[in-house]
Design an enzyme around this catalytic site. Structure first.
Site, PDB file in Angstrom:
ATOM      1  N   ASP A 140       0.867  -1.179   0.000  1.00  0.00           N
ATOM      2  CA  ASP A 140       0.000   0.000   0.000  1.00  0.00           C
ATOM      3  C   ASP A 140       0.908   1.235   0.000  1.00  0.00           C
ATOM      4  OD1 ASP A 140      -2.332   1.512   0.292  1.00  0.00           O
ATOM      5  OD2 ASP A 140      -2.432   1.233   2.446  1.00  0.00           O
TER       6      ASP A 140
ATOM      7  N   ASP B 179      -7.904  -9.126   5.744  1.00  0.00           N
ATOM      8  CA  ASP B 179      -9.017  -9.061   6.697  1.00  0.00           C
ATOM      9  C   ASP B 179      -9.866  -7.815   6.543  1.00  0.00           C
ATOM     10  OD1 ASP B 179      -6.925  -7.351   7.844  1.00  0.00           O
ATOM     11  OD2 ASP B 179      -8.318  -7.197   9.528  1.00  0.00           O
TER      12      ASP B 179
HETATM   13  P1  5GP Z   1       1.849  -0.441   3.776  1.00  0.00           P
HETATM   14  O1  5GP Z   1       2.911  -0.438   4.833  1.00  0.00           O
HETATM   15  O2  5GP Z   1       2.344  -0.838   2.411  1.00  0.00           O
HETATM   16  O3  5GP Z   1       1.072   0.838   3.753  1.00  0.00           O
HETATM   17  O4  5GP Z   1       0.764  -1.453   4.266  1.00  0.00           O
HETATM   18  C1  5GP Z   1       0.798  -2.783   4.067  1.00  0.00           C
HETATM   19  C2  5GP Z   1      -0.194  -3.467   4.963  1.00  0.00           C
HETATM   20  O5  5GP Z   1      -1.385  -2.701   5.168  1.00  0.00           O
HETATM   21  C3  5GP Z   1      -0.657  -4.739   4.327  1.00  0.00           C
HETATM   22  O6  5GP Z   1       0.218  -5.812   4.627  1.00  0.00           O
HETATM   23  C4  5GP Z   1      -2.033  -4.918   4.906  1.00  0.00           C
HETATM   24  O7  5GP Z   1      -1.931  -5.572   6.150  1.00  0.00           O
HETATM   25  C5  5GP Z   1      -2.524  -3.511   5.137  1.00  0.00           C
HETATM   26  N1  5GP Z   1      -3.416  -3.054   4.045  1.00  0.00           N
HETATM   27  C6  5GP Z   1      -3.172  -2.099   3.137  1.00  0.00           C
HETATM   28  N2  5GP Z   1      -4.211  -1.947   2.287  1.00  0.00           N
HETATM   29  C7  5GP Z   1      -5.140  -2.859   2.668  1.00  0.00           C
HETATM   30  C8  5GP Z   1      -6.444  -3.216   2.176  1.00  0.00           C
HETATM   31  O8  5GP Z   1      -6.989  -2.663   1.196  1.00  0.00           O
HETATM   32  N3  5GP Z   1      -7.082  -4.212   2.846  1.00  0.00           N
HETATM   33  C9  5GP Z   1      -6.565  -4.855   3.921  1.00  0.00           C
HETATM   34  N4  5GP Z   1      -7.275  -5.816   4.494  1.00  0.00           N
HETATM   35  N5  5GP Z   1      -5.330  -4.550   4.406  1.00  0.00           N
HETATM   36  C10 5GP Z   1      -4.634  -3.558   3.785  1.00  0.00           C
END
Ligand code: 5GP
Length: 176
Positions: free
Chosen positions: A104, A160
């Site tokens: 993300d 989730d």
């Molecule tokens: P980042 O550090 O890249 O922002 O976030 C990664 C983590 O955020 C992912 O491993 C996941 O746990 C959570 N995450 C980000 N977007 C989503 C989404 O659309 N749905 C869900 N369930 N988790 C997300």
């Protein structure tokens, strides 16, 4: 049933499985003659890992780690990530692939890559099922990517919705 939380199915089960088979074949080709260690970041990546390795035709070892993000708001977006559960396997001189459910902002994977690099793997690549690249805040190398997705909160297939519905065989968009 899930109809009260599901806005739409974004990626149906058969499309997921088809793409995962392709990724498995690609990884098998890239590492032919080698052994790999695939590291799954708990918990969202579990389903993806277990399906993916069934399509890999070279020897695969697996291990698991859990990370948690510190703080809230601005602090979290600075990527303060710590290891909540560490690996059991040394990485030195091994080909390692980090398996994630979704990238993300990129902060989680960037922090994990930095931590794992200090353990001197022979190589280290990222395989993410989903890529929400419009939300990216930090550049991260994603070597194997399942699907590019829009800026929507998704769940199912390991991801989730308030700790529920990881069990769905497809990726859905949550109702807002
Ligand atoms: P980042 O550090 O890249 O922002 O976030 C990664 C983590 O955020 C992912 O491993 C996941 O746990 C959570 N995450 C980000 N977007 C989503 C989404 O659309 N749905 C869900 N369930 N988790 C997300």
């Amino acid at each position: 049933m899930y109809h009260h939380v599901l806005q739409e199915v974004l990626i149906p089960a058969d499309v997921l499985q088809q793409r995962i088979a392709e990724l498995g074949a690609e990884i098998s080709r890239d590492y032919e003659g080698e052994e790999i260690l695939m590291i799954c970041i708990l918990r969202g990546g579990v389903m993806f890992l277990t399906d993916l390795i069934r399509h890999i035709t070279i020897p695969v070892a697996i291990d698991f780690m859990a990370v948690s993000s510190y703080g809230v708001g601005a602090r979290q977006s600075q990527g303060e990530v710590r290891i909540a559960m560490d690996l059991n396997t040394p990485l030195a001189d091994r080909h390692v692939i980090l398996v994630e459910d979704i990238v993300d902002t990129g902060h989680t994977i960037a922090a994990v890559l930095e931590m794992l690099e200090t353990r001197h793997p022979k190589s280290l690549r990222v395989c993410s099922l989903l890529d929400k690249s419009v939300r990216r805040e930090i550049v991260v190398p994603i070597h194997y990517r399942g699907f590019e997705i829009p800026n929507k909160f998704v769940f199912g297939y390991g991801l989730d919705l308030d700790e529920h519905w990881r069990n769905l065989p497809f990726i859905g968009v949550a109702k807002t």
